[in-house]
Design a protein around this motif. Sequence first.
Motif, PDB file in Angstrom:
ATOM      1  N   LEU A 294       9.037  10.309   1.702  1.00  7.10           N
ATOM      2  CA  LEU A 294       9.421  10.923   0.777  1.00  7.10           C
ATOM      3  C   LEU A 294      10.092  12.219   1.380  1.00  7.10           C
ATOM      4  O   LEU A 294      11.422  12.771   1.013  1.00  7.10           O
TER       5      LEU A 294
ATOM      6  N   LEU B  72      -3.555  12.408  -2.953  1.00  6.81           N
ATOM      7  CA  LEU B  72      -2.999  11.154  -2.627  1.00  6.81           C
ATOM      8  C   LEU B  72      -3.013  10.690  -1.422  1.00  6.81           C
ATOM      9  O   LEU B  72      -3.082   9.635  -0.868  1.00  6.81           O
TER      10      LEU B  72
ATOM     11  N   GLY C 184      -4.479  -8.686  -5.313  1.00 12.12           N
ATOM     12  CA  GLY C 184      -2.957  -8.389  -4.700  1.00 12.12           C
ATOM     13  C   GLY C 184      -3.194  -8.653  -3.365  1.00 12.12           C
ATOM     14  O   GLY C 184      -1.935  -8.772  -2.539  1.00 12.12           O
TER      15      GLY C 184
ATOM     16  N   ALA D 140      -0.760   6.140   3.385  1.00 11.24           N
ATOM     17  CA  ALA D 140      -0.430   7.115   2.386  1.00 11.24           C
ATOM     18  C   ALA D 140       0.388   8.276   3.284  1.00 11.24           C
ATOM     19  O   ALA D 140       1.321   8.910   2.372  1.00 11.24           O
ATOM     20  N   GLU D 141       0.025   8.391   4.362  1.00 15.42           N
ATOM     21  CA  GLU D 141       0.884   9.351   5.200  1.00 15.42           C
ATOM     22  C   GLU D 141       2.287   8.892   5.565  1.00 15.42           C
ATOM     23  O   GLU D 141       3.112   9.745   5.651  1.00 15.42           O
TER      24      GLU D 141
ATOM     25  N   VAL E 222       1.304   4.689  -3.264  1.00 13.19           N
ATOM     26  CA  VAL E 222       1.064   6.136  -2.806  1.00 13.19           C
ATOM     27  C   VAL E 222       2.483   6.668  -3.044  1.00 13.19           C
ATOM     28  O   VAL E 222       2.488   7.687  -3.888  1.00 13.19           O
TER      29      VAL E 222
ATOM     30  N   ILE F 204       0.578  17.255   8.000  1.00 17.13           N
ATOM     31  CA  ILE F 204       0.073  15.766   8.483  1.00 17.13           C
ATOM     32  C   ILE F 204       0.836  15.736   9.897  1.00 17.13           C
ATOM     33  O   ILE F 204       0.079  15.363  10.943  1.00 17.13           O
TER      34      ILE F 204
ATOM     35  N   LYS G 170      -8.081   7.005  13.966  1.00 15.47           N
ATOM     36  CA  LYS G 170      -8.060   5.557  13.782  1.00 15.47           C
ATOM     37  C   LYS G 170      -9.066   5.170  14.882  1.00 15.47           C
ATOM     38  O   LYS G 170      -8.955   5.139  16.157  1.00 15.47           O
TER      39      LYS G 170
ATOM     40  N   SER H 100      -0.452   8.219  10.118  1.00 15.81           N
ATOM     41  CA  SER H 100      -1.292   7.262  10.638  1.00 15.81           C
ATOM     42  C   SER H 100      -2.070   6.457   9.826  1.00 15.81           C
ATOM     43  O   SER H 100      -2.637   5.439  10.046  1.00 15.81           O
ATOM     44  N   ASN H 101      -1.510   6.396   8.308  1.00 15.51           N
ATOM     45  CA  ASN H 101      -1.829   5.354   7.488  1.00 15.51           C
ATOM     46  C   ASN H 101      -0.980   5.277   6.384  1.00 15.51           C
ATOM     47  O   ASN H 101      -0.042   5.929   6.292  1.00 15.51           O
TER      48      ASN H 101
ATOM     49  N   VAL I 261       4.394  10.000   2.591  1.00 16.03           N
ATOM     50  CA  VAL I 261       4.904  11.350   2.750  1.00 16.03           C
ATOM     51  C   VAL I 261       5.924  11.267   3.610  1.00 16.03           C
ATOM     52  O   VAL I 261       6.948  12.178   3.265  1.00 16.03           O
TER      53      VAL I 261
ATOM     54  N   PRO J 213       3.516   7.540  -7.278  1.00 19.14           N
ATOM     55  CA  PRO J 213       3.293   8.593  -7.700  1.00 19.14           C
ATOM     56  C   PRO J 213       3.565  10.107  -7.170  1.00 19.14           C
ATOM     57  O   PRO J 213       3.980  10.699  -7.891  1.00 19.14           O
ATOM     58  N   MET J 214       3.759   9.864  -5.874  1.00 14.90           N
ATOM     59  CA  MET J 214       4.135  11.149  -5.191  1.00 14.90           C
ATOM     60  C   MET J 214       5.749  11.417  -5.514  1.00 14.90           C
ATOM     61  O   MET J 214       5.991  12.339  -5.580  1.00 14.90           O
TER      62      MET J 214
ATOM     63  N   ARG K 251      -1.666  15.296  12.877  1.00 17.57           N
ATOM     64  CA  ARG K 251      -1.735  13.700  13.935  1.00 17.57           C
ATOM     65  C   ARG K 251      -1.014  14.307  15.347  1.00 17.57           C
ATOM     66  O   ARG K 251      -0.850  13.230  16.149  1.00 17.57           O
TER      67      ARG K 251
ATOM     68  N   MET L 259      -0.615  15.707  -4.707  1.00 13.40           N
ATOM     69  CA  MET L 259      -0.162  14.933  -3.584  1.00 13.40           C
ATOM     70  C   MET L 259      -0.916  14.922  -2.366  1.00 13.40           C
ATOM     71  O   MET L 259      -1.231  13.829  -1.637  1.00 13.40           O
TER      72      MET L 259
ATOM     73  N   ARG M  65      -2.280  -2.757  -9.569  1.00 13.15           N
ATOM     74  CA  ARG M  65      -1.944  -2.044  -8.424  1.00 13.15           C
ATOM     75  C   ARG M  65      -0.800  -0.909  -8.652  1.00 13.15           C
ATOM     76  O   ARG M  65      -0.891   0.078  -7.911  1.00 13.15           O
TER      77      ARG M  65
ATOM     78  N   HIS N  50       0.847  -1.189   0.111  1.00 14.62           N
ATOM     79  CA  HIS N  50       0.002  -0.005  -0.084  1.00 14.62           C
ATOM     80  C   HIS N  50       0.770   1.358   0.092  1.00 14.62           C
ATOM     81  O   HIS N  50       0.625   2.277  -0.678  1.00 14.62           O
TER      82      HIS N  50
ATOM     83  N   ALA O 182       1.635 -11.831  -6.765  1.00 12.84           N
ATOM     84  CA  ALA O 182       0.334 -11.125  -6.145  1.00 12.84           C
ATOM     85  C   ALA O 182       0.224  -9.559  -5.820  1.00 12.84           C
ATOM     86  O   ALA O 182      -0.717  -9.136  -6.069  1.00 12.84           O
ATOM     87  N   PHE O 183       1.261  -9.312  -5.424  1.00 10.49           N
ATOM     88  CA  PHE O 183       1.375  -7.934  -4.922  1.00 10.49           C
ATOM     89  C   PHE O 183       2.013  -7.044  -6.324  1.00 10.49           C
ATOM     90  O   PHE O 183       1.341  -5.722  -6.367  1.00 10.49           O
TER      91      PHE O 183
END
Lengths: 339, 339
Positions: A319, B199, B92, A312-313, A192, B323, B159, A309-310, A316, A195-196, B327, B196, A218, A188, A212-213
């Motif tokens: 990156l 995303l 996946g 996608a974060e 994200v 973020i 969460k 917290s997830n 960030v 593309p970022m 958070r 971004m 995906r 997961h 499978a991944f």
Amino acid sequence: MSEGLLHPLAVAEAWKKVGRDVAIATVIETWGSAPRPVGSHLVIDGEGNFEGSVSGGCVEGAVIAEALDVIADRAAKTLEFGVADETAWRVGLSCGGRIRVYLESLSFDIERLNDCRDRREAVALITSLDDGKAFIAAEGQEIAPALRATLDGAFRSGKSALVEVEGKSFFLNVYLPPPEIVVIGAVHISQVLAPMAKLAGFDIRIIDPRTAFATPDRFPDVELVADWPIDVLKERPLDRYTALVAVTHDPKIDDFAIAEALRAGCLYVGALGSRKTHASRLERLRAEGFDDAVLAGIHAPIGLNIGASNPAEIAVAILADVIQSLRTREIVARDSVQQ
Amino acid sequence: MSEGLLHPLAVAEAWKKVGRDVAIATVIETWGSAPRPVGSHLVIDGEGNFEGSVSGGCVEGAVIAEALDVIADRAAKTLEFGVADETAWRVGLSCGGRIRVYLESLSFDIERLNDCRDRREAVALITSLDDGKAFIAAEGQEIAPALRATLDGAFRSGKSALVEVEGKSFFLNVYLPPPEIVVIGAVHISQVLAPMAKLAGFDIRIIDPRTAFATPDRFPDVELVADWPIDVLKERPLDRYTALVAVTHDPKIDDFAIAEALRAGCLYVGALGSRKTHASRLERLRAEGFDDAVLAGIHAPIGLNIGASNPAEIAVAILADVIQSLRTREIVARDSVQQ
């Protein structure tokens, strides 16, 4: 940040090789809106053939005309253009601008410059605007102490710039290899991060042997290799301008890539996993002969500590961490650099 | 993170209003691959009509059948499903998973819960799994001291989670308003920040009265308003789940929005500009009556200090900063919260 196949400097070298005269024009300063950044090249041969761009079409004609004089005189000159023709500028940036272009008959060691670029080595072309002399310095190579800090800063930022050093004007044109992020794990976070990272100007590829991944569904529009790191990295090795992001937390998949990244001196090595996972990882790497100073360089927990917290974060956070490592890295003096 | 128009809880309230019996099923725990996150709802009426999802189709039939019993008995129960049918899971992620679902005859104050959600107020539904009692707490509202820290953590992370407090099991279902980033300035940074931020799960809109900058060409697929902040923010005000990012460094455009963000208690207020630009900005804001403690909350220089070297990297620095503010924010006790 990948260069096109026909980089103007590669074209210039090819022209030189077959005995053609060559002039090189370089954007050395911009004010306001400029369509091409500082450091951009337009190369011209003795018959007016050209490759590259200093303004996206506005002033190329004038530069080419001047180039023929410069070639004839084996000279150099600085040209300045105010750009009044607003329609020539990018949509939304039509508020006008000015550019300064340095134009010279090719006199520096372009073969070495291109060789460094081809080998993904950071390199600078340093031109004295006072006497037109130019020399080449690879990152970490010994250089006049007065230029050291300024050049190191340019290598870190990747920004070419006109600088004043001890009352003299130099143009530092730095050529950084396109930085690449290699992600081990088609998870997961990677969905994200990919593309970022592209939006932020990085090349990126994802490696995961688990078919499978690692599916194109995906990971649309991303270079994806469904194979083991040990095989993939043999073909296209990691280097100092690669960031290695290991996020499977499966030692069978992550470990080899992490070890390889440490050996290659990657600009960033980060690994996902709990404190306990990382402790076992360090034990395995110690058993492979890595010492604690090297292992301390692994970013674990991975990513800046922003309370992500997830997935996608977390992407960030990773990156931002990679950018920080790239832009604040220590420029290490290297004896082995080809002088 | 915007909810669809038919949020299951809105549907449940509408059913209740017209006198229908309602059961609510909620994912309270997942292991392995689960297609719907913890906190997801499926609502069912006495005739087997339903809205929402706890598993993306795998186990809904079984949950609906159980719901009719729960409605008849005015009871609650916990269901557990192992998911063997691999094809039912996302591409996946077909390595199987298990989910635990809490199913109850609607007994809590759903009107108040939805009212908080509609007013973009963070709110939690706290259910004791021991006796089935449920109560609602808005962010910052006074609550049993034993639950305080855990609930604050859930509000910060967004969460939902099953927790043990003093030997009792509670499910904390937290509903955070979709966080939004409002950018003042349709500039290069914003062109990268917009995709971004999406995303990363944020809503985003860009406001810039300069029609040469705020063009759909430069901002595809982004909510873009080519008008003055003073007009735009009157119609759709900032709030505590908004991050305000001011990047024009033109006081005529930025200042009003920054002041408005400080008044609204935005989760983040960041402003681009040199030290000197920011010093003059602070003077103007002081003259408007803001005190230094409030002004110290402005993130300037904007973004985490990662050595960002270009607009795209500044966008990453800003997003990471937003973020972090979201958070790690302090959960402030609020007397004014509706009890």
